[in-house]
Design an enzyme around this catalytic site. Structure first.
Site, short mmCIF file in Angstrom:
data_model
loop_
_atom_site.label_atom_id
_atom_site.label_comp_id
_atom_site.label_asym_id
_atom_site.label_seq_id
_atom_site.Cartn_x
_atom_site.Cartn_y
_atom_site.Cartn_z
N SER A 55 -22.13 -6.01 6.91
CA SER A 55 -21.72 -4.56 6.28
C SER A 55 -23.30 -4.02 6.21
O SER A 55 -23.39 -2.81 6.51
CB SER A 55 -21.42 -5.09 4.90
OG SER A 55 -20.19 -5.30 4.96
N ASP A 85 -12.41 -6.72 -5.98
CA ASP A 85 -12.00 -7.10 -7.18
C ASP A 85 -12.39 -8.36 -7.57
O ASP A 85 -13.00 -8.61 -8.53
CB ASP A 85 -10.59 -6.72 -7.80
CG ASP A 85 -10.08 -5.36 -7.89
OD1 ASP A 85 -11.15 -4.43 -7.94
OD2 ASP A 85 -9.00 -5.10 -7.63
N GLU A 86 -11.94 -9.29 -7.02
CA GLU A 86 -12.46 -10.92 -7.16
C GLU A 86 -13.62 -11.21 -7.21
O GLU A 86 -14.07 -12.31 -7.71
CB GLU A 86 -11.53 -11.64 -6.36
CG GLU A 86 -12.08 -11.71 -4.97
CD GLU A 86 -11.40 -10.71 -4.01
OE1 GLU A 86 -11.11 -10.75 -2.76
OE2 GLU A 86 -10.68 -9.66 -4.75
N HIS A 110 -11.54 1.36 -9.40
CA HIS A 110 -10.41 0.51 -9.72
C HIS A 110 -10.65 0.18 -11.24
O HIS A 110 -11.83 -0.59 -11.40
CB HIS A 110 -9.94 -0.43 -8.89
CG HIS A 110 -8.54 -1.16 -9.21
ND1 HIS A 110 -7.47 -0.50 -9.92
CD2 HIS A 110 -8.13 -2.37 -8.81
CE1 HIS A 110 -6.52 -1.39 -10.25
NE2 HIS A 110 -6.66 -2.43 -9.55
N GLY A 136 -10.15 4.02 1.69
CA GLY A 136 -11.46 4.53 2.11
C GLY A 136 -11.57 5.16 3.60
O GLY A 136 -12.35 6.24 3.66
N GLU A 197 1.45 -0.70 -6.17
CA GLU A 197 1.17 -1.51 -4.94
C GLU A 197 2.19 -2.75 -4.87
O GLU A 197 2.79 -2.94 -3.71
CB GLU A 197 -0.31 -2.20 -5.14
CG GLU A 197 -1.28 -1.17 -5.10
CD GLU A 197 -2.76 -1.98 -5.38
OE1 GLU A 197 -3.72 -1.28 -5.36
OE2 GLU A 197 -2.81 -2.88 -6.15
N GLU A 229 13.62 1.81 13.65
CA GLU A 229 14.75 2.47 12.81
C GLU A 229 14.13 2.19 11.32
O GLU A 229 14.35 2.88 10.45
CB GLU A 229 16.21 1.84 12.74
CG GLU A 229 16.75 2.42 14.25
CD GLU A 229 16.81 3.93 14.24
OE1 GLU A 229 16.79 4.49 13.01
OE2 GLU A 229 16.80 4.59 15.04
N SER A 254 19.55 15.00 8.15
CA SER A 254 20.91 15.40 8.42
C SER A 254 21.82 15.02 7.24
O SER A 254 21.28 14.52 6.27
CB SER A 254 21.76 14.58 9.64
OG SER A 254 21.86 13.33 9.13
#
Length: 340
Positions: A55, A85-86, A110, A136, A197, A229, A254
């Site tokens: 990162s 989160d964890e 969050h 994001g 979610e 489909e 339709s």
């Protein structure tokens, strides 16, 4: 009836956030999208990251100044935690909390860790939330198009007395004021987000598409036709729903499809499904899901990784990859895993 107040850029002091120093902790999907938009909006931003990690390397390629998490917290007025989160509670206790000072703004996208008290900030810290209602990468792509992703804001602690104004200004800077900003609570955002979610937009929809694919292919129909489909056309329908609700979708399809929708849909999602949803919501409200999730993350993710592998190996994924690689749509991808 709930009173709905939607804040737009015209209602917001857009210069307020430019007077604050912002540390973004993390450069995943939200970290990428929010930090890029903040930078383009003229804000002072640094990234708090593990130096030398993937990162960190990506963020520097985008021209960001990066620091250790500890140094970024010391530098900043606003600390926006955008790691998974964890991981948040441990990083907060070890690297963020010891370096925070009274009057800083601790921000989340969050409410999970605050609502379930995995993180408990001191009372002299402002605790706020700006939660874009989209990934994001979409926050970024919409901003680049001159649009925005609607966002929620919430104030959990207001030690300085201006937390709402700061939250609105931040939300505006990431593009949310172009679309609309709604105020909520940490509790409401957390519990409704997890429910949405699990029961509908991720869990419900993916399970429904896989089940439809399985029923058609088990009946002898082409897996390619089944994919079109039950999965490919989903986006086309959801675009109509997003624009004008179920009414716009039903106006566009339709008469055959509309009649089938209203007479057969309730046979698939009926009282049994709603009872399952009620149990899902109960687990969210009581904290049972939060405890299950954090325990799973802390004990090696054995079940999580097993489920990931099973889903990756589902025939609908192989079929989709084959079809997408053979057609012209989707070439201009929002997500580039090598860059963001």
């Amino acid at each position: 009836m709930d009173n709905l107040k939607i804040y737009l850029d015209k209602d917001i002091n857009q210069d307020l956030i430019k007077s604050k120093k912002i540390a973004i902790i993390g450069f995943g999907s939200q970290g990428y999208g929010q930090s890029m938009n903040l930078k383009d909006s003229g804000c002072k931003v640094v990234l708090g990251l593990r130096q030398g990690g993937n990162s960190d390397i990506k963020a520097k390629k985008y021209g960001f100044t990066t620091m250790t998490i500890e140094d970024a917290v010391k530098w900043a007025d606003i600390v926006q935690i955008l790691i998974p989160d964890e991981l948040q509670a441990e990083v907060y206790e070890k690297q963020i909390k010891p370096n925070m000072r009274a009057g800083q703004y601790l921000m989340f996208s969050h409410g999970f860790n605050i609502h379930y008290k995995k993180i408990v900030p001191s009372s002299d810290i402002n605790v706020i939330m700006v939660a874009p209602k989209g990934p994001g990468h979409t926050v970024r792509s919409q901003y680049e198009e001159g649009k925005g992703v609607p966002s929620l804001i919430s104030i959990y602690q207001d030690a300085s007395g201006d937390s709402k104004e700061v939250a609105l200004s931040y939300a505006s800077a990431i593009g949310a004021g172009r679309a609309g900003i709604i105020e909520t609570t940490f509790k409401e955002e957390t519990e409704t987000d997890l429910f949405g979610e699990q029961a509908v937009i991720c869990g419900g929809v993916s399970a429904l598409m896989k089940a439809g694919f399985e029923v058609l292919t088990e009946a002898g129909y082409s897996r390619h036709m089944a994919y079109f489909e039950v999965l490919h056309e989903m986006k086309l329908i959801i675009d109509l729903v997003n624009q004008g609700g179920l009414a716009d979708m039903r106006y566009s399809i339709s008469n055959t499809a509309e009649y089938g929708d209203m007479t057969r849909g309730p046979k698939v999602i009926g009282e049994e499904s709603k009872n399952a949803m009620r149990q899902i919501l109960k687990d969210i409200q009581t904290g049972a899901f939060a405890d299950e999730f954090t325990t799973e993350m802390a004990t090696g993710c054995k079940n999580f990784n097993k489920l990931r592998q099973e889903n990756a190996n589902h025939p609908i994924e192989e079929t989709g990859e084959e079809i997408r690689s053979s057609f012209v749509w989707g070439q201009d991808k929002i997500i580039n895993k090598d860059r963001n």
